[in-house]
Design a protein around this motif. Structure first.
Motif, PDB file in Angstrom:
ATOM      1  N   PRO A 153       0.628  -0.871  -0.014  1.00 29.06           N
ATOM      2  CA  PRO A 153       0.042   0.034  -0.383  1.00 29.06           C
ATOM      3  C   PRO A 153       1.069   1.301   0.086  1.00 29.06           C
ATOM      4  N   ALA A 154       2.392   1.581   0.489  1.00 33.81           N
ATOM      5  CA  ALA A 154       2.902   2.213   0.601  1.00 33.81           C
ATOM      6  C   ALA A 154       3.602   2.771  -0.596  1.00 33.81           C
ATOM      7  N   LEU A 155       3.524   1.372  -1.455  1.00 30.80           N
ATOM      8  CA  LEU A 155       3.715   2.058  -3.621  1.00 30.80           C
ATOM      9  C   LEU A 155       2.450   2.964  -3.910  1.00 30.80           C
TER      10      LEU A 155
ATOM     11  N   ILE B  31       2.892   5.972  -5.680  1.00 34.40           N
ATOM     12  CA  ILE B  31       2.603   5.930  -7.295  1.00 34.40           C
ATOM     13  C   ILE B  31       1.336   6.775  -7.251  1.00 34.40           C
ATOM     14  N   ALA B  32       0.868   6.812  -6.935  1.00 33.09           N
ATOM     15  CA  ALA B  32      -1.060   8.340  -6.536  1.00 33.09           C
ATOM     16  C   ALA B  32      -0.066   9.762  -6.542  1.00 33.09           C
TER      17      ALA B  32
ATOM     18  N   PHE C 160       2.797  10.838  -7.235  1.00 32.41           N
ATOM     19  CA  PHE C 160       3.907  10.946  -8.036  1.00 32.41           C
ATOM     20  C   PHE C 160       2.820  11.349  -9.670  1.00 32.41           C
ATOM     21  N   LEU C 161       1.883  10.836  -9.418  1.00 31.36           N
ATOM     22  CA  LEU C 161       0.827  11.107 -10.146  1.00 31.36           C
ATOM     23  C   LEU C 161      -0.024  12.354  -9.966  1.00 31.36           C
ATOM     24  N   LEU C 162      -0.434  12.466  -8.915  1.00 30.34           N
ATOM     25  CA  LEU C 162      -0.712  14.237  -8.396  1.00 30.34           C
ATOM     26  C   LEU C 162       0.168  14.951  -8.002  1.00 30.34           C
ATOM     27  N   ARG C 163       1.433  14.843  -7.755  1.00 35.85           N
ATOM     28  CA  ARG C 163       2.835  15.720  -7.286  1.00 35.85           C
ATOM     29  C   ARG C 163       2.439  17.183  -7.900  1.00 35.85           C
ATOM     30  N   ASP C 164       1.570  17.631  -8.756  1.00 35.67           N
ATOM     31  CA  ASP C 164       0.969  18.974  -9.539  1.00 35.67           C
ATOM     32  C   ASP C 164       0.657  19.764  -8.501  1.00 35.67           C
TER      33      ASP C 164
END
Length: 144
Positions: free
Chosen positions: A111-113, A117-118, A120-124
């Motif tokens: 779940p940490a992974l 991932i989430a 990274f995808l929402l980093r902005d």
């Protein structure tokens, strides 16, 4: 509280808790290099010297601190995600055999992974409690 603010706070919680998680591991490489040697030998099939352990620990700690404050998001978030992917993949034997002790603990990384991932995808969108380094330049070029 707006949905946008809730999203920003949620992403900050993921970033900060993940940074604390990684900080424990990066500092361990510096404080207990012999432990790092055993882990690298068992999971990565590599022998590392104490000096290399210190170097990896220092480099990883610098990435974790930059990640913690939200600097260079594509690079730092990507590096943290990449490190964690390698870590999870290196434990595939334990993941495929979860009911042998202590293999269940390895599943905490999954779940940490997903969270990484989430993030990274929402980093902005991750702006709460981050350093706003270079933001004026980005806004100026975006608005022109």
């Amino acid at each position: 509280m707006t949905d946008e603010r809730k999203l920003q706070i949620s992403l900050a919680i993921i970033r900060i808790s993940t940074a604390m998680f990684f900080l424990v591991w990066s500092l361990r490489k510096i404080i207990q290099p012999e432990s790092t040697q055993k882990i690298f030998s068992k999971f990565y099939m590599m022998e590392v010297s104490p000096i290399l352990s210190y170097g990896i620990g220092v480099l990883q700690t610098l990435f974790v601190i930059a990640f913690l404050v939200g600097l260079f998001k594509t690079w730092t978030y990507g590096a943290i995600l990449g490190m964690h992917i390698v870590s999870v993949l290196s434990t595939y034997k334990q993941l495929f055999n979860p009911y042998e002790s202590p293999n269940t603990l390895f599943w905490a990384a999954v779940p940490a992974l997903g969270g990484l991932i989430a993030l990274f995808l929402l980093r902005d969108k991750d702006e709460f409690l981050t350093v706003k380094f270079g933001q004026k330049n980005r806004e100026a070029t975006t608005n022109n």
